[in-house]
Enzyme design. Structure first.
Site, mmCIF file in Angstrom:
data_model
loop_
_atom_site.group_PDB
_atom_site.id
_atom_site.type_symbol
_atom_site.label_atom_id
_atom_site.label_comp_id
_atom_site.label_asym_id
_atom_site.label_seq_id
_atom_site.Cartn_x
_atom_site.Cartn_y
_atom_site.Cartn_z
ATOM 1 C CG ASP A 251 -0.246 -0.060 2.540
ATOM 2 O OD1 ASP A 251 0.989 -0.254 2.538
ATOM 3 O OD2 ASP A 251 -0.917 0.073 3.576
ATOM 4 C CD GLU A 334 6.668 -0.365 12.378
ATOM 5 O OE1 GLU A 334 5.882 0.079 11.523
ATOM 6 O OE2 GLU A 334 6.365 -0.559 13.572
#
Length: 393
Positions: A251, A334
């Site tokens: 995306d 992350e």
């Protein structure tokens, strides 16, 4: 009378001789053209036969029993020392053509109890006219001394926007040399729609599956993409020794310059991502060439407040951290992954995108669409709409 007759015969003979001399060059040219055409036809036939011999089938094996380049990819042997590839910059056009024939498409499918895998390498792209690199550079894998490989990891799941977003990313990667696209589906089996798209785009790829564990599916906020990325890390550890890995979600939109900068990452690289949170950007804060913090719309106690598309890791460095993986903790994927790569210092981080002053990747997530309503198959029987529904979710 007899003298006039002799004179007539002499004039007639002279005329015929003159005409023959005048057309001799044309006759010679005609014969030469016919000979050249015949020779060209024979050469073309021989070339076609050679190409068929080199490229027939998927993962063809040479007559002497040596496994072809395509077969090595098919068997997922990505050890660069095993690849019989030597770049000869002075090679002729015919040699380059033969090299390209050796890169015929190969596909392999492996099905296990929990995961399924498809590995494919596509024909090389044509090198840009401004690029002097040999056409062989577009193979995968290429000798790392010539061009470090990129492993692009893309987690994906079935939704209305899946195929359009994979299409956009795929045709971006088609412009990148020496890249392997690792597409990991949140699914029990590799889906045909994704496989067909990957085959059509033609970027060398690996299609594998890694369904989210059932216990996390019950959570209100799901750790989406974690099982996919961890499965890709497992694949890289088993199959790659050189290059750089990058989590490229489907995306996002990517500037091609980013991929070329990623190739030379030593350990970890960081860079800005646009259209993220209320700040519209997520980035390391850099002062005098050193990271002093992170600028992000949501920090949440994270040491590395970055977006998933804002960092990359060297494959060698990943191998030195055998336990590094992404946690099943929404919002901290992350940060958790980068923490498992420690120890490393900010001074060891490569700051890409002109020292983090440019945005080369954007979070351009498509507008969320509702599933398509069921088609009245009786009403629209015999129309194109029946086939169109196979593209919809």
């Amino acid at each position: 009378m007899i003298r006039s007759y002799k004179l007539y015969l002499m004039l007639l003979g002279s005329s015929i001789f003159f005409l023959l001399c005048q057309n001799q060059s044309s006759i010679t040219c005609f014969v030469s053209n016919v000979s050249s055409s015949a020779a060209a036809a024979v050469a073309a036939s021989a070339t076609a036969d050679d190409s068929l011999a080199l490229g027939q089938g998927r993962g063809a094996v040479a007559a002497d029993g040596e496994i072809s380049f395509a077969e090595k990819i098919r068997s997922r042997s990505l050890n660069f020392k095993d690849i019989p590839l030597k770049l000869d910059r002075s090679s002729s056009t015919s040699a380059a053509t033969s090299s390209s024939a050796l890169t015929s498409t190969s596909t392999s499918t492996t099905t296990a109890s929990t995961t399924s895998t498809t590995t494919t390498t596509a024909k090389p792209l044509s090198a840009p006219s401004a690029n002097s690199i040999d056409e062989a550079m577009y193979r995968f894998p290429v000798d790392t001394a010539l061009l470090p490989p990129l492993y692009i990891i893309t987690p994906t799941y079935r939704r209305p926007e899946q195929i359009p977003e994979l299409t956009r990313l795929g045709y971006t990667l088609k412009h990148v040399q020496n890249v392997l696209w690792i597409v990991v589906e949140d699914s029990e089996n590799c889906t045909d729609s994704v496989r067909h798209l990957l085959d059509e785009i033609g970027v060398p790829y690996v299609q594998i599956t890694a369904p989210m564990p059932a216990k996390y599916r019950k959570q209100k906020i799901k750790p989406r993409g974690v099982s996919n990325r961890n499965r890709a890390l497992q694949w890289i550890r088993a199959n790659a020794t050189e290059g750089v890995l990058y989590f490229a979600d489907d995306d996002n939109t990517y500037n091609l310059r980013l991929f070329e900068q990623l190739r030379w990452v030593r350990k970890v690289a960081m860079f800005p991502v646009g259209l993220i949170s209320k700040f519209q950007v997520s980035s390391p804060i850099v002062k005098n060439g050193t990271i002093t913090g992170f600028y992000d719309g949501w920090v949440g106690g994270r040491k590395y407040a970055l977006d998933m598309a804002g960092f990359a890791v060297s494959v060698k460095f990943l191998h030195s951290r055998p336990h590094a993986q992404m946690p099943y903790k929404p919002g901290y994927e992350e940060d958790g992954f980068l923490r498992t790569l420690e120890p490393f210092t900010f001074s060891e981080v490569d700051l890409l995108a002109s020292n983090c002053t440019e945005i080369l990747t954007w979070h351009t997530q498509a507008r969320k669409n509702s599933p398509a309503p069921a088609l009245d198959r009786k009403k629209y029987a015999g129309t194109n709409l029946l086939r169109l529904t196979s593209w919809l979710v």
